[in-house]
Motif scaffolding. Sequence first.
Motif, PDB file in Angstrom:
ATOM      1  N   PRO A  13       0.833  -1.207   0.000  1.00 22.23           N
ATOM      2  CA  PRO A  13       0.000   0.000   0.000  1.00 22.23           C
ATOM      3  C   PRO A  13       0.866   1.254   0.000  1.00 22.23           C
ATOM      4  CG  PRO A  13       0.132  -0.948   2.196  1.00 22.23           C
ATOM      5  CD  PRO A  13       0.851  -1.903   1.288  1.00 22.23           C
ATOM      6  N   GLY A  14       0.244   2.380  -0.255  1.00 19.75           N
ATOM      7  CA  GLY A  14       0.972   3.646  -0.243  1.00 19.75           C
ATOM      8  C   GLY A  14       0.153   4.752  -0.853  1.00 19.75           C
ATOM      9  N   ARG A 443      19.934   0.770  -4.112  1.00 18.96           N
ATOM     10  CA  ARG A 443      18.662   1.475  -4.045  1.00 18.96           C
ATOM     11  C   ARG A 443      18.389   2.196  -5.369  1.00 18.96           C
ATOM     12  NH1 ARG A 443      15.161   3.648  -0.224  1.00 18.96           N
ATOM     13  NH2 ARG A 443      14.208   5.652  -0.800  1.00 18.96           N
ATOM     14  N   GLY A 444      17.166   2.028  -5.854  1.00 23.68           N
ATOM     15  CA  GLY A 444      16.778   2.690  -7.090  1.00 23.68           C
ATOM     16  C   GLY A 444      17.078   1.910  -8.349  1.00 23.68           C
ATOM     17  N   LEU A 445      17.691   0.740  -8.238  1.00 24.95           N
ATOM     18  CA  LEU A 445      18.020  -0.080  -9.407  1.00 24.95           C
ATOM     19  C   LEU A 445      17.247  -1.390  -9.327  1.00 24.95           C
ATOM     20  CD1 LEU A 445      19.792  -0.558 -11.967  1.00 24.95           C
ATOM     21  CD2 LEU A 445      21.454  -1.660 -10.445  1.00 24.95           C
ATOM     22  N   ASN A 473       6.826  -2.040  -8.970  1.00 27.09           N
ATOM     23  CA  ASN A 473       6.386  -2.079  -7.570  1.00 27.09           C
ATOM     24  C   ASN A 473       7.542  -1.863  -6.611  1.00 27.09           C
ATOM     25  OD1 ASN A 473       3.783  -2.549  -8.415  1.00 27.09           O
ATOM     26  ND2 ASN A 473       3.774  -4.726  -7.893  1.00 27.09           N
ATOM     27  N   HIS A 474       8.685  -2.462  -6.935  1.00 27.93           N
ATOM     28  CA  HIS A 474       9.872  -2.331  -6.082  1.00 27.93           C
ATOM     29  C   HIS A 474      10.289  -0.868  -5.961  1.00 27.93           C
ATOM     30  CE1 HIS A 474      13.723  -3.530  -4.318  1.00 27.93           C
ATOM     31  NE2 HIS A 474      14.315  -2.716  -5.176  1.00 27.93           N
ATOM     32  N   LEU A 475      10.305  -0.162  -7.073  1.00 30.51           N
ATOM     33  CA  LEU A 475      10.701   1.246  -7.051  1.00 30.51           C
ATOM     34  C   LEU A 475       9.625   2.118  -6.413  1.00 30.51           C
ATOM     35  CD1 LEU A 475      12.327   1.546 -10.595  1.00 30.51           C
ATOM     36  CD2 LEU A 475      13.454   1.132  -8.406  1.00 30.51           C
ATOM     37  N   LEU A 476       8.367   1.840  -6.728  1.00 35.98           N
ATOM     38  CA  LEU A 476       7.276   2.632  -6.153  1.00 35.98           C
ATOM     39  C   LEU A 476       7.262   2.535  -4.636  1.00 35.98           C
ATOM     40  CD1 LEU A 476       4.457   1.722  -8.713  1.00 35.98           C
ATOM     41  CD2 LEU A 476       5.560   3.964  -8.450  1.00 35.98           C
ATOM     42  N   ALA A 477       7.529   1.346  -4.105  1.00 38.63           N
ATOM     43  CA  ALA A 477       7.549   1.171  -2.645  1.00 38.63           C
ATOM     44  C   ALA A 477       8.617   2.055  -2.013  1.00 38.63           C
ATOM     45  CB  ALA A 477       7.790  -0.297  -2.300  1.00 38.63           C
TER      46      ALA A 477
END
Length: 510
Positions: A13-14, A443-445, A473-477
């Motif tokens: 969620p977010g 982070r970010g990759l 999803n990984h980056l959005l989180a």
Amino acid sequence: MTDHRRHRHPASPGLVDTTALSARPRAVVIGAGIAGLAAAAGLAERGVAVEVVEKEGYLGGRVGGWTEHEPGTDGVELAMNRGFHAFFRQYYNLRALLRRVDPQLRMLTPVTDYPLIDGHGRRDSFRGLPRTPPLNALAFALRSPTFRLPDLLRIDAKAAAPLAAVSVPEIYHQLDHVDAETFLKSINFPESARHLAFEVFSRSFFAEPSQLSAGELATMFHIYFLGSSEGLIFDVANANFDASLWNPLRDYLMNRGARFHLGTPVQRIDSDGSAGFRVHTETGDRFDADAVVLAVDVAGLQRIVGESPQLGTDLWRSQVQRLRTAPSFLVHRLWLDRPVDSTRAPFLGTADHQPLDNISVLERYEREAAAWAARHGGSVVELHSYAMDSNKSSDDGLAQLHKLYPETAAAKVVHERVLRRSDCPLFTPGTYTRRPTVGTPQRGLALAGDGIRVDLPVALMERAATTGWAAANHLLAGWGIAGHDLYTVPVRGRSALLRSLATRQRRVRS
């Protein structure tokens, strides 16, 4: 989406989108195949500024389509792609991507059957099978000319137990150390049935069974047989991939702010670990970003990582460099001056017809091929040969076509295209735990693609789409933004009885 037991994997969620953030995040997606396009959709739909950078001049990667001009003719245009692809009904995440263009998926048309034929002329068919597991697999086996009731009674139930109770990712820890050929022999499957049924799955990974992890084979069996009630009949694109799939999706993404840079190979990625990324291209362009998705093939990933010493850790870089590419595959497309017999199936799978693996009669479902065939009174035929030996050529596959479809032997070849490529991932035994995952140490990759590990029951095009959504999803989180739900077939065998029997057999064996 007809299987009520399909499994939902809820996203973190977010925030609804990026509008509540102090600054709009920027992401570069490198690669515009299925994985890259899914990642771009996942990010752009949440308000991230997305740049998609692709080395080819078309979208779709190995499912790309383009138009070629025939040399020496007055403007003759030929629709071309890298060959037939089956869009199975249980490819939920790929279909979710395509539904961005058309919720009814009218760009796809069903292939009502895809018969399989072996070197002795024996044929299997998926038409009319029950949709409920395990009745579908049982019916397929019992009506197959290569599999009879005595064969079923001779199967080693202990060895076959993993097939009956697949659980992902546990099945990989259980079987990844064994190759598919050895595993099937241990089950005591009749050799002819192994060739006609299971080898089709193995070679769809562009690998011989001896080079494929048994964990991958078991997962495939779960996805297409015992794990899903979506059925075994698939859909195909009703026009060349650029026209039917990717150009409309590009328009959709551009309307959400994504920008595309085609014919732009990436050279390297700079990063100091804190101030984001700078992507350098071979054309001299530079893109600054807060995040990067690497959604390229194995060779491309290894090259970019090798030229980008600031990325990741030594262990992670070693994982990337240890990835392997499958043997080459060959696509041979023929425009013939006379039609293929009308009784031929649109798609035929083959076994023991080396090097040929399947035949497609394109005018039966593809708009451009149908138009050409109607104008010229001919047919457009495509031959696929997977895991090619270096001493084999397109002529060897053509000889098999003439053997299986004798009417083609007398046809004149009006146009011809031969593509030989070697850019598919290879899943050899013992490599599952060493494959890089969607998340990286930096982070970010994020990574995406059908060669990237994701602990879900997905394969081939669906693995590409799933890892693309997962990368987004990984980056959005990381920005506190809600991701996108994913769907798969059940993560374990759906039959409680078979799971119980399999567990009992494992206990007896141990």
